[in-house]
Design a protein around this motif. Structure first.
Motif, PDB file in Angstrom:
ATOM      1  N   GLN A 191       1.218  -1.220   0.081  1.00 22.97           N
ATOM      2  CA  GLN A 191      -0.242   0.171   0.208  1.00 22.97           C
ATOM      3  C   GLN A 191       0.641   1.534   0.307  1.00 22.97           C
ATOM      4  OE1 GLN A 191      -1.998   1.470   3.599  1.00 22.97           O
ATOM      5  NE2 GLN A 191      -3.835   1.410   2.371  1.00 22.97           N
ATOM      6  N   ALA A 192       1.908   1.290   0.789  1.00 23.96           N
ATOM      7  CA  ALA A 192       2.715   2.467   0.949  1.00 23.96           C
ATOM      8  C   ALA A 192       3.168   2.869  -0.745  1.00 23.96           C
ATOM      9  CB  ALA A 192       4.204   2.104   1.570  1.00 23.96           C
ATOM     10  N   ALA A 193       3.294   1.515  -0.839  1.00 22.02           N
ATOM     11  CA  ALA A 193       4.454   1.739  -2.285  1.00 22.02           C
ATOM     12  C   ALA A 193       3.361   2.710  -3.418  1.00 22.02           C
ATOM     13  CB  ALA A 193       4.916   0.626  -2.850  1.00 22.02           C
ATOM     14  N   ARG A 194       2.032   2.123  -3.525  1.00 25.79           N
ATOM     15  CA  ARG A 194       1.359   3.320  -4.362  1.00 25.79           C
ATOM     16  C   ARG A 194       0.969   4.020  -3.743  1.00 25.79           C
ATOM     17  NH1 ARG A 194      -1.631  -2.289  -3.367  1.00 25.79           N
ATOM     18  NH2 ARG A 194      -3.262  -1.216  -1.314  1.00 25.79           N
ATOM     19  N   ILE A 195       0.464   4.507  -2.400  1.00 28.41           N
ATOM     20  CA  ILE A 195       0.534   5.695  -2.063  1.00 28.41           C
ATOM     21  C   ILE A 195       2.241   6.637  -2.365  1.00 28.41           C
ATOM     22  CG2 ILE A 195       1.177   7.446   0.105  1.00 28.41           C
ATOM     23  CD1 ILE A 195      -0.426   5.111   1.176  1.00 28.41           C
TER      24      ILE A 195
END
Length: 545
Positions: A282-286
């Motif tokens: 999720q952090a990578a997508r953000i």
């Protein structure tokens, strides 16, 4: 054990309820503001007049009127800290309007459809039912959940999952191998069950759910509902995006990711590693979305003006721009399939999202974004409107073309109940606001809550205080609302567990951001729209105190 029940709202489905009849500022003093002749005479500066017709599309500027710095201990378990400016709209008058929901007629819907896709477009009925392949995917996921539950993991009880699997297998047996696109017109009709494709006749012919025949590879959809539909909501939505994100939403997701990462440290293995892996993805997508916002060089001021022009072209009046921000979107080029078969696609195209909302005298109409209730709570002396304020958004691409559009709870001003009104000072209002937040957060009847109810200590940090407009119910007119001046406070909550028998004793956790409002004419609290309906439903089911 009986606990508080909680409700949060979404953009697409707004809930409405029944009408509160009585309103009083405190148990000792009756103060009714429900019909124009009942508004306290000292609050009226100007006599009644016709409904206001002036345009207020541009956001209302605010300025600080005073600074609120105070530490309030309501009880040993309830503390409020305030250190914020109190913001006032730069308005010359504070009118009161009576409004009703605008009927989303067939003629109006056809006008909107023609605006977005032209008068010669062809349509297919949606949603498409689930195919055998869709059901097979669901069955596989359910069986994986069952295996996890039987191994002692989190999730639904095995007995329930066995029932879900049986239902899914029955769905598979009756499902088509492939979907057939069926031609449709734009008339209101029954809503179709997304699993079976069968009409849900009990809700009446109050819905439109269409796909537009595409000549450029982009799948466009149109959905609409009339106010007399089952949930009481009127809306019109045009979409040609599979996904879109706004900068503010991504910022909230980043904050939530950090909070969930902190919580994950307390998990046991293997749950901790699995959760951290999910949060890393999720952090990578953000991070990817933040890079796209940084490269978005669209002129936001020009896009806001373009949005106002579109609203005027659509004949949408009585609203103003709430927010204008960077966005990224992805055109929907996926094959039309059932809701179950949808796949997430990361947005790549730069855009601009402009939110709009109802206004009264140029002042934005605001509603409590969510709510909860529990044993011992009563709505006596509190307002709850039958429907939410009008709202919507436009998603524009770099060339100013509409890629997404949503319009919910369209309203019309029936009359101006007061051209100007006298509001209570914030010093008086803040006591009511603090009292309402206390009532809202702390169980009012510990005996009804049960001996097993959690023992908590609450701390709130005030983040915003301002004057807005809000809807309240109208006595003897269940389909009407009054838009009145209201004092609004938003506070971030923190909860400490005070049960000495738990390992978490004394630990403080960030909880919900709470909103509370009081009528600025009489000081009576204003609840979320429709809350009476849910409390009455709980009472019927034996869930209320």
């Amino acid at each position: 054990m009986k606990t508080k029940r909680c409700l949060t709202t979404t953009v697409a489905f707004i809930l409405c309820g029944l009408l509160l009849i009585g309103c009083q500022a405190t148990p000792e003093k009756q103060a009714v503001v429900q019909k124009k002749e009942d508004i306290p005479s000292e609050a009226i500066k100007q006599a009644d007049g016709p409904a206001e017709t002036a345009e207020h599309y541009e956001p209302m500027p605010y300025k600080a009127s005073e600074h609120w710095k105070e530490n309030i201990t309501k009880s040993e378990d309830f503390i409020i800290n305030a250190d914020v400016d109190v913001m006032m709209p730069e308005a010359e008058v504070y009118p009161v309007q009576k409004l009703s929901q605008m009927d989303m007629t067939q003629e109006r819907v056809d006008e909107l459809i023609a605006y977005f896709v032209g008068s010669d477009a062809e349509f297919y009925q949606m949603p498409l039912p689930m195919t055998k392949e869709d059901w097979e995917e669901r069955i596989l996921e359910l069986k994986q959940s069952l295996a996890q539950a039987e191994a002692g993991g989190d999730g639904e009880e095995p007995e329930l999952l066995h029932g879900y699997i049986k239902e899914a297998e029955e769905g598979w047996a009756n499902a088509p191998e492939e979907n057939e696109m069926k031609a449709a017109d734009t008339k209101f009709t029954y809503r179709l069950d997304y699993e079976t494709g069968r009409p849900t006749t009990e809700e009446g012919k109050n819905y439109i759910d269409l796909a537009v025949k595409s000549n450029d590879g982009i799948n466009r959809t149109i959905t609409a509902s009339r106010a007399n539909a089952a949930d009481g909501t009127a809306y019109f939505i045009y979409r040609e995006c599979s996904d879109f994100n706004t900068e503010s939403t991504t910022q909230m997701q980043e904050k939530a990711n950090a909070q969930e990462r902190e919580w994950a440290q307390h998990y046991e293995e293997p749950s901790r590693s699995e959760e951290l892996e999910r949060l890393d993805e999720q952090a990578a997508r953000i991070a990817s979305l933040k890079e796209k916002y940084a490269k978005n060089e669209i002129d936001m001021d020009a896009m806001q003006q373009k949005a106002v022009e579109i609203l005027k072209e659509l004949g949408i009046v009585g609203v103003q721009v709430k927010n204008c921000e960077k966005a990224v979107y992805e055109p929907n080029t996926q094959k039309l399939t059932s809701a179950w078969g949808y796949e997430y696609t990361e947005p790549t195209q730069p855009g601009c999202c402009i939110e709009f909302q109802r206004e009264c005298g140029g002042i934005p109409c605001v509603a409590q974004g969510g709510g909860h209730w529990g044993p011992g709570m009563s709505l006596e002396g509190r307002y709850s409107a039958p429907f939410y304020p009008e709202s919507g958004y436009l998603l524009l691409d770099a060339d100013g073309n509409v890629r997404d559009f949503s319009w919910t709870n369209a309203a019309q001003a029936d009359e101006t109940s007061a051209q100007d009104s006298a509001i209570i000072p914030f010093d008086e209002a803040k006591e009511r606001l603090v009292g309402h937040l206390y009532w809202y957060s702390v169980p009012q009847d510990p005996d009804a809550a049960g001996q097993d109810a959690p023992k908590n200590k609450f701390r709130f940090e005030v983040e915003e205080a301002k004057l807005v407009m809000s809807y309240i119910n109208v006595k003897d007119e269940p389909d009407k609302v009054l838009a009145v001046p209201a004092w609004y406070v938003r506070a971030q909550g923190y909860v400490s567990t005070m049960d000495r028998e738990t390992a978490e004793y004394g630990d403080e956790y960030e909880s919900n951001s709470e909103e509370v409002m009081v009528n600025a004419l009489d000081g009576s609290p204003i609840m979320m729209p429709g809350v009476q309906r849910f409390m009455e439903e709980d009472e019927k089911m034996g869930l209320a105190g």
